[in-house]
Scaffold this motif. Sequence first.
Motif, PDB file in Angstrom:
ATOM      1  N   PRO A 160       0.705  12.238   2.761  1.00  0.00           N
ATOM      2  CA  PRO A 160       1.816  12.166   3.561  1.00  0.00           C
ATOM      3  C   PRO A 160       2.922  11.327   2.850  1.00  0.00           C
ATOM      4  N   TYR A 161       4.186  11.729   3.385  1.00  0.00           N
ATOM      5  CA  TYR A 161       5.342  10.936   2.595  1.00  0.00           C
ATOM      6  C   TYR A 161       6.301  10.899   3.713  1.00  0.00           C
ATOM      7  N   SER A 162       7.229  10.006   3.599  1.00  0.00           N
ATOM      8  CA  SER A 162       8.508   9.737   4.274  1.00  0.00           C
ATOM      9  C   SER A 162       9.758   9.413   3.320  1.00  0.00           C
ATOM     10  N   ILE A 163      10.827   9.701   4.006  1.00  0.00           N
ATOM     11  CA  ILE A 163      12.205   9.624   3.104  1.00  0.00           C
ATOM     12  C   ILE A 163      12.914   8.712   3.773  1.00  0.00           C
ATOM     13  N   PHE A 164      13.632   7.906   2.953  1.00  0.00           N
ATOM     14  CA  PHE A 164      15.008   6.971   3.471  1.00  0.00           C
ATOM     15  C   PHE A 164      16.254   7.191   2.843  1.00  0.00           C
ATOM     16  N   GLY A 165      17.185   7.552   3.471  1.00  0.00           N
ATOM     17  CA  GLY A 165      18.671   7.829   2.795  1.00  0.00           C
ATOM     18  C   GLY A 165      19.667   7.058   3.399  1.00  0.00           C
ATOM     19  N   ASP A 205       0.852  -1.171  -0.006  1.00  0.00           N
ATOM     20  CA  ASP A 205       0.171  -0.193  -0.077  1.00  0.00           C
ATOM     21  C   ASP A 205       0.931   1.101   0.072  1.00  0.00           C
ATOM     22  N   PHE A 206       1.973   1.279   0.172  1.00  0.00           N
ATOM     23  CA  PHE A 206       3.060   2.227   0.163  1.00  0.00           C
ATOM     24  C   PHE A 206       3.299   2.567  -1.247  1.00  0.00           C
ATOM     25  N   GLU A 207       3.461   3.942  -1.576  1.00  0.00           N
ATOM     26  CA  GLU A 207       3.850   4.216  -2.817  1.00  0.00           C
ATOM     27  C   GLU A 207       5.297   4.477  -2.976  1.00  0.00           C
ATOM     28  N   ILE A 208       6.178   3.587  -3.435  1.00  0.00           N
ATOM     29  CA  ILE A 208       7.482   3.569  -3.574  1.00  0.00           C
ATOM     30  C   ILE A 208       8.152   4.518  -4.722  1.00  0.00           C
ATOM     31  N   PHE A 209       9.057   5.401  -4.437  1.00  0.00           N
ATOM     32  CA  PHE A 209       9.730   6.007  -5.437  1.00  0.00           C
ATOM     33  C   PHE A 209      11.391   5.983  -5.145  1.00  0.00           C
ATOM     34  N   LEU A 210      11.836   5.508  -6.125  1.00  0.00           N
ATOM     35  CA  LEU A 210      13.362   5.263  -6.221  1.00  0.00           C
ATOM     36  C   LEU A 210      14.174   6.116  -6.814  1.00  0.00           C
ATOM     37  N   ASN A 243       6.560  -1.102  10.127  1.00  0.00           N
ATOM     38  CA  ASN A 243       6.144  -0.697  11.402  1.00  0.00           C
ATOM     39  C   ASN A 243       6.121   0.665  11.839  1.00  0.00           C
ATOM     40  N   THR A 244       6.969   1.296  11.437  1.00  0.00           N
ATOM     41  CA  THR A 244       7.311   2.731  11.815  1.00  0.00           C
ATOM     42  C   THR A 244       6.140   3.557  10.916  1.00  0.00           C
ATOM     43  N   LEU A 245       5.924   3.200   9.574  1.00  0.00           N
ATOM     44  CA  LEU A 245       5.054   4.043   8.761  1.00  0.00           C
ATOM     45  C   LEU A 245       3.506   3.686   9.168  1.00  0.00           C
ATOM     46  N   TYR A 246       3.295   2.520   9.605  1.00  0.00           N
ATOM     47  CA  TYR A 246       1.909   2.299   9.882  1.00  0.00           C
ATOM     48  C   TYR A 246       1.206   3.203  10.624  1.00  0.00           C
ATOM     49  N   GLN A 247       1.867   3.743  11.648  1.00  0.00           N
ATOM     50  CA  GLN A 247       1.360   4.817  12.592  1.00  0.00           C
ATOM     51  C   GLN A 247       0.898   6.034  11.914  1.00  0.00           C
ATOM     52  N   TYR A 248       1.140   6.421  10.724  1.00  0.00           N
ATOM     53  CA  TYR A 248       0.575   7.449  10.066  1.00  0.00           C
ATOM     54  C   TYR A 248      -0.419   7.129   9.049  1.00  0.00           C
ATOM     55  N   VAL A 249      -0.758   5.828   8.706  1.00  0.00           N
ATOM     56  CA  VAL A 249      -1.659   5.574   7.799  1.00  0.00           C
ATOM     57  C   VAL A 249      -3.191   5.236   8.520  1.00  0.00           C
TER      58      VAL A 249
END
Length: 235
Positions: free
Chosen positions: A68-73, A26-31, A228-234
């Motif tokens: 809502p969005y998040s970033i991984f680096g 269900d997360f929309e992934i952008f690489l 598990n971290t992002l579930y709290q925002y969905v």
Amino acid sequence: MKLFFIPYAGGTANSYRVFKKYLDPDFEIFLIELAGRGQRINEPFYNDINDAVEDIFSKIKDSINDEPYSIFGHSMGGLIIYELLAKIEEIGIPYPKHVFISARRAPHLKSLYGKKYYKLPDKEFVFELSKLGNMNREFSKNPELFKIFLPVIRADYRLVEEYVFNKPIKKFKCNISLLYAIDDIEAPKEEVLQWMEYVQKGVEHFEYDGGHFYFFNNIEAVSNTINNTLYQYVD
């Protein structure tokens, strides 16, 4: 939830594709693809971190206003995130809900080694990367691929090694997660945890086995941390 992945030095958008098997569908992934590699191989390398930030911002700005969005680096990607958030704040568009900083010392910390590795001749450069644990699995298994990507890695190292931190610490206006490996000599735990000085809200940290490219051997575990971290925002 949109999730943007920013590459490490020498990395491409494909470097993170392994996560897609384990991240919630269900997360929309952008690489994100940086200039000078992958589908953008004919584009010139960046002059500095600011060039990279401006480029990335231009690619994502239309996608981060409405959901809502998040970033991984990872590694260099974590440093780019710091400057990218400053840009986002300057423009006044919504902050990410969460940021994941992986295997990157806090921006105000200089490398303990005090060298400009990107200036070394090829053989010395490769030797130093190997010694630091900065040879990711893709390259160690394919020397020809590594030879092709050596200019990319050198250009990215120049971005990081010429980066100058000369301003007050900017506090994150979002929750962050710090990820690190117990045997990473390039980004040891005590230096990664200094990101806590940059946090206004909540911070968690997660330790994994391995070296600088720990996530290749911990894909499922790292993906579970992200899920598990992002579930709290969905909703």
